[in-house]
Design a protein around this motif. Sequence first.
Motif, PDB file in Angstrom:
ATOM      1  N   TRP A  95       0.846  -1.201   0.000  1.00  0.00           N
ATOM      2  CA  TRP A  95       0.000   0.000   0.000  1.00  0.00           C
ATOM      3  C   TRP A  95       0.883   1.252   0.000  1.00  0.00           C
ATOM      4  O   TRP A  95       0.647   2.201  -0.741  1.00  0.00           O
ATOM      5  N   LEU A  96       1.932   1.232   0.837  1.00  0.00           N
ATOM      6  CA  LEU A  96       2.841   2.380   0.911  1.00  0.00           C
ATOM      7  C   LEU A  96       3.495   2.636  -0.438  1.00  0.00           C
ATOM      8  O   LEU A  96       3.689   3.774  -0.851  1.00  0.00           O
ATOM      9  N   LYS A  97       3.856   1.558  -1.146  1.00  0.00           N
ATOM     10  CA  LYS A  97       4.596   1.718  -2.384  1.00  0.00           C
ATOM     11  C   LYS A  97       3.702   2.079  -3.551  1.00  0.00           C
ATOM     12  O   LYS A  97       4.099   2.822  -4.441  1.00  0.00           O
ATOM     13  N   GLN A  98       2.469   1.527  -3.552  1.00  0.00           N
ATOM     14  CA  GLN A  98       1.681   1.687  -4.772  1.00  0.00           C
ATOM     15  C   GLN A  98       0.403   2.503  -4.633  1.00  0.00           C
ATOM     16  O   GLN A  98      -0.079   3.038  -5.620  1.00  0.00           O
ATOM     17  N   ASP A  99      -0.142   2.577  -3.420  1.00  0.00           N
ATOM     18  CA  ASP A  99      -1.430   3.255  -3.293  1.00  0.00           C
ATOM     19  C   ASP A  99      -1.387   4.571  -2.525  1.00  0.00           C
ATOM     20  O   ASP A  99      -2.306   5.373  -2.620  1.00  0.00           O
ATOM     21  N   LEU A 100      -0.320   4.783  -1.747  1.00  0.00           N
ATOM     22  CA  LEU A 100      -0.207   6.035  -1.005  1.00  0.00           C
ATOM     23  C   LEU A 100      -0.226   7.200  -1.991  1.00  0.00           C
ATOM     24  O   LEU A 100       0.563   7.223  -2.934  1.00  0.00           O
ATOM     25  N   PRO A 101      -1.141   8.183  -1.796  1.00  0.00           N
ATOM     26  CA  PRO A 101      -1.150   9.299  -2.742  1.00  0.00           C
ATOM     27  C   PRO A 101       0.107  10.156  -2.585  1.00  0.00           C
ATOM     28  O   PRO A 101       0.581  10.336  -1.463  1.00  0.00           O
ATOM     29  N   TYR A 102       0.603  10.674  -3.661  1.00  0.00           N
ATOM     30  CA  TYR A 102       1.840  11.475  -3.673  1.00  0.00           C
ATOM     31  C   TYR A 102       2.920  10.879  -2.768  1.00  0.00           C
ATOM     32  O   TYR A 102       3.310  11.490  -1.772  1.00  0.00           O
ATOM     33  N   PRO A 103       3.403   9.672  -3.064  1.00  0.00           N
ATOM     34  CA  PRO A 103       4.310   9.005  -2.122  1.00  0.00           C
ATOM     35  C   PRO A 103       5.557   9.812  -1.782  1.00  0.00           C
ATOM     36  O   PRO A 103       5.963   9.865  -0.617  1.00  0.00           O
ATOM     37  N   GLU A 104       6.156  10.477  -2.778  1.00  0.00           N
ATOM     38  CA  GLU A 104       7.402  11.206  -2.490  1.00  0.00           C
ATOM     39  C   GLU A 104       7.100  12.397  -1.591  1.00  0.00           C
ATOM     40  O   GLU A 104       7.793  12.638  -0.601  1.00  0.00           O
ATOM     41  N   LEU A 105       6.049  13.154  -1.940  1.00  0.00           N
ATOM     42  CA  LEU A 105       5.712  14.341  -1.154  1.00  0.00           C
ATOM     43  C   LEU A 105       5.332  13.950   0.274  1.00  0.00           C
ATOM     44  O   LEU A 105       5.826  14.519   1.245  1.00  0.00           O
ATOM     45  N   THR A 106       4.453  12.956   0.402  1.00  0.00           N
ATOM     46  CA  THR A 106       3.988  12.542   1.727  1.00  0.00           C
ATOM     47  C   THR A 106       5.154  12.075   2.582  1.00  0.00           C
ATOM     48  O   THR A 106       5.299  12.478   3.743  1.00  0.00           O
ATOM     49  N   THR A 107       6.015  11.226   2.003  1.00  0.00           N
ATOM     50  CA  THR A 107       7.155  10.727   2.764  1.00  0.00           C
ATOM     51  C   THR A 107       8.088  11.868   3.151  1.00  0.00           C
ATOM     52  O   THR A 107       8.586  11.921   4.280  1.00  0.00           O
ATOM     53  N   ALA A 108       8.315  12.789   2.216  1.00  0.00           N
ATOM     54  CA  ALA A 108       9.234  13.898   2.498  1.00  0.00           C
ATOM     55  C   ALA A 108       8.683  14.777   3.617  1.00  0.00           C
ATOM     56  O   ALA A 108       9.420  15.196   4.512  1.00  0.00           O
TER      57      ALA A 108
ATOM     58  N   PRO B 152       3.913   3.235 -12.885  1.00  0.00           N
ATOM     59  CA  PRO B 152       5.003   4.162 -12.548  1.00  0.00           C
ATOM     60  C   PRO B 152       6.289   3.769 -13.274  1.00  0.00           C
ATOM     61  O   PRO B 152       6.638   2.599 -13.336  1.00  0.00           O
ATOM     62  N   VAL B 153       6.954   4.767 -13.839  1.00  0.00           N
ATOM     63  CA  VAL B 153       8.180   4.541 -14.598  1.00  0.00           C
ATOM     64  C   VAL B 153       9.257   5.455 -14.029  1.00  0.00           C
ATOM     65  O   VAL B 153       9.035   6.648 -13.853  1.00  0.00           O
ATOM     66  N   VAL B 154      10.413   4.897 -13.716  1.00  0.00           N
ATOM     67  CA  VAL B 154      11.473   5.704 -13.106  1.00  0.00           C
ATOM     68  C   VAL B 154      12.569   6.022 -14.118  1.00  0.00           C
ATOM     69  O   VAL B 154      12.825   5.252 -15.049  1.00  0.00           O
ATOM     70  N   THR B 155      13.161   7.185 -13.954  1.00  0.00           N
ATOM     71  CA  THR B 155      14.357   7.535 -14.702  1.00  0.00           C
ATOM     72  C   THR B 155      15.215   8.402 -13.797  1.00  0.00           C
ATOM     73  O   THR B 155      14.790   8.781 -12.712  1.00  0.00           O
ATOM     74  N   THR B 156      16.438   8.711 -14.231  1.00  0.00           N
ATOM     75  CA  THR B 156      17.351   9.459 -13.373  1.00  0.00           C
ATOM     76  C   THR B 156      17.296  10.940 -13.716  1.00  0.00           C
ATOM     77  O   THR B 156      17.123  11.293 -14.881  1.00  0.00           O
ATOM     78  N   THR B 157      17.434  11.780 -12.693  1.00  0.00           N
ATOM     79  CA  THR B 157      17.415  13.235 -12.875  1.00  0.00           C
ATOM     80  C   THR B 157      18.185  13.654 -14.108  1.00  0.00           C
ATOM     81  O   THR B 157      19.307  13.202 -14.315  1.00  0.00           O
ATOM     82  N   ASP B 175      -0.391   6.519 -20.764  1.00  0.00           N
ATOM     83  CA  ASP B 175      -0.128   7.508 -19.739  1.00  0.00           C
ATOM     84  C   ASP B 175       0.707   6.829 -18.659  1.00  0.00           C
ATOM     85  O   ASP B 175       0.322   5.792 -18.142  1.00  0.00           O
ATOM     86  N   VAL B 176       1.869   7.400 -18.332  1.00  0.00           N
ATOM     87  CA  VAL B 176       2.678   6.800 -17.280  1.00  0.00           C
ATOM     88  C   VAL B 176       2.875   7.808 -16.154  1.00  0.00           C
ATOM     89  O   VAL B 176       2.754   9.008 -16.347  1.00  0.00           O
ATOM     90  N   LYS B 177       3.167   7.280 -14.972  1.00  0.00           N
ATOM     91  CA  LYS B 177       3.478   8.144 -13.830  1.00  0.00           C
ATOM     92  C   LYS B 177       5.001   8.182 -13.695  1.00  0.00           C
ATOM     93  O   LYS B 177       5.646   7.145 -13.570  1.00  0.00           O
ATOM     94  N   ASN B 178       5.563   9.395 -13.739  1.00  0.00           N
ATOM     95  CA  ASN B 178       7.018   9.523 -13.704  1.00  0.00           C
ATOM     96  C   ASN B 178       7.580   9.549 -12.296  1.00  0.00           C
ATOM     97  O   ASN B 178       7.073  10.257 -11.437  1.00  0.00           O
ATOM     98  N   LEU B 179       8.629   8.780 -12.075  1.00  0.00           N
ATOM     99  CA  LEU B 179       9.372   8.836 -10.820  1.00  0.00           C
ATOM    100  C   LEU B 179      10.810   9.182 -11.166  1.00  0.00           C
ATOM    101  O   LEU B 179      11.254   8.928 -12.281  1.00  0.00           O
ATOM    102  N   TYR B 180      11.528   9.755 -10.196  1.00  0.00           N
ATOM    103  CA  TYR B 180      12.901  10.149 -10.473  1.00  0.00           C
ATOM    104  C   TYR B 180      13.850   9.672  -9.393  1.00  0.00           C
ATOM    105  O   TYR B 180      13.579   9.819  -8.212  1.00  0.00           O
ATOM    106  N   ASP B 194       9.947  -2.537  -6.482  1.00  0.00           N
ATOM    107  CA  ASP B 194       8.603  -2.477  -7.063  1.00  0.00           C
ATOM    108  C   ASP B 194       7.925  -1.120  -6.934  1.00  0.00           C
ATOM    109  O   ASP B 194       6.706  -1.023  -7.053  1.00  0.00           O
ATOM    110  N   ARG B 195       8.688  -0.071  -6.649  1.00  0.00           N
ATOM    111  CA  ARG B 195       8.071   1.254  -6.666  1.00  0.00           C
ATOM    112  C   ARG B 195       7.847   1.687  -8.106  1.00  0.00           C
ATOM    113  O   ARG B 195       6.982   2.501  -8.384  1.00  0.00           O
ATOM    114  N   ALA B 196       8.662   1.182  -8.996  1.00  0.00           N
ATOM    115  CA  ALA B 196       8.509   1.494 -10.410  1.00  0.00           C
ATOM    116  C   ALA B 196       8.409   0.188 -11.194  1.00  0.00           C
ATOM    117  O   ALA B 196       9.029  -0.807 -10.830  1.00  0.00           O
ATOM    118  N   ALA B 197       7.609   0.220 -12.249  1.00  0.00           N
ATOM    119  CA  ALA B 197       7.450  -0.977 -13.068  1.00  0.00           C
ATOM    120  C   ALA B 197       8.547  -1.062 -14.116  1.00  0.00           C
ATOM    121  O   ALA B 197       8.862  -2.150 -14.611  1.00  0.00           O
TER     122      ALA B 197
END
Lengths: 242, 298
Positions: A95-108, B152-157, B175-180, B194-197
């Motif tokens: 849930w924390l990894k995939q469903d938490l809204p705005y995970p980076e912002l919330t965690t930060a 979610p798709v991750v890439t480096t800054t 449509d993908v969700k970007n992570l960095y 598993d934070r990014a697919a």
Amino acid sequence: MNWGVFLEESPTGDGPYWKLALDGAKWTVLVSLGGWAIALLVGSLIGILRTVPNKLLVWLGDAYVELFRNIPLLVQLFLWFFVLPEVLPEAVGRWLKQDLPYPELTTAIIGLGLFTAARVAVQVSAGIKSLPRGQAAAGLALGFTRTEVYLKILLPQAFRIIIPPLTSEFMSIFKNSSVALGIGLTELVFQMRQMVEYSSVVIETIAVYTLIYIALALIVNRFMAWLERAVRIPGLIAGGGK
Amino acid sequence: MRVTPKLLSTLVLAAFIAQPTLAEELTGTLKKIKDSGRIVVGVRDASQPFSYLLNDKQYVGYSVDLCNKVVDSVKKQLKLSALSVIYQPVTSQTRIPLMQNGTIDLECGSTTNSMERQKQVAFGNNMFWVNVRMAVKANSGIKGLADLNGKPVVTTTGTTSDRYIKQHEVGSKIDVKNLYGKDHDESFLMLETDRAAAFVMDDTLLAAKIANSRNPADFAIVGEILSGEPYGIMLRKDDPQFKKAVDDALNAVYKSKEIYNLYAKWFQSPIPPKGLNLRMPMSDKLKALFDNPNDKGA
């Protein structure tokens, strides 16, 4: 010097470079203000705990401060973001990894808030301890409960005294928020790196982002100075010095 | 001694035969190297297998090997009996400023030769070609871009997967969700946890990260090629003499069998420190670069 680069279109698809800076500033302000709210709330509670007569509660408060003050902030964010979901039960972790809204912002926000809370706690307890012991004694003698003594006598005075060091902490949280980059929040330093990477215009980019940080810190500084004057009570030690 | 026309012509001739290279006055970086007797080479701490630190004391890698060839050739051209080579570690953020302010003379890392960067610095003839693709968990069932919708798709800054994906024909429909990640290690960690697919990045870097992971078999590089970019050795801008020296040295390596040995050494054999093998065959694009060396940016 190539200051016009800020008007150029960035290759990220998010508009011109100045818009990246604006976007970064938005996240920096959000995470800093959010973190500050948590820091004030938790920090006040922990700070009070460290001044009560109960030894166990004092120990708990001290333990919190030592724990959060002695681990580097970047490591703390890393623990919250990457390690916590792995040690929790699998469903919670997912849930924390995939469903938490705005995970980076919330965690930060939570990570930065709890870290800064340890620093606020030290100042709150120092503020309370700086008051003459007779204040609390007099309150108790007049029939106030201990909670009332804190809420009506000690805290209003202590908070006035610690406004200057709190100002520093408030300014610090804006600067510390840059570590949120480590968990992927697209705040100011993230956008600065992105702009350096794409435009290769290094000096001008860093100069402008530095100015943004100075501006943010200055706004906080002026706000706190205003607050200090606004709440001062002439004749008390927290009179603001003027 | 009377200077006769005959003696004069003999002297002039002797001077030409003895020092043909000095006919042209040294300028820029070559002059700096000749005068100081040292050349400063910018290297990376962890850009496997291009440029990295081994056992905390030696910089090695494909780019470092190429740069050493350039250094040897410069030493020969300048007729120096001794040339001290100083390896100066740089990062993605510091490499361009340190090149511009004269701290480093060559940069041997994994730097994309782009048109934007060519406004600030110059590049030797391109030395590598990378394709931007994605790494996924082998059991995720993701085979291509179309499977990434909503994930979610991750890439480096500094690189933007979203841009590459949207530019692709399939990309406009998903449509993908970007992570960095702040660096490649963190980006890979996001994929691993598993934070990014998917992790979108240069294929060589992905192969290196996978080879270094705990269970390389858990990951796979899949899907369409999203973009391609040349890597170059970075030099200071507006220094034609040094640029020619570097290009001549590189072209000599490219045109000979040497480059194929060098490629096989770093991309198709076990490399230190762990003896990992990236098993990457040479792409046609890279072969074409070696056959017709050029410094075109992306």
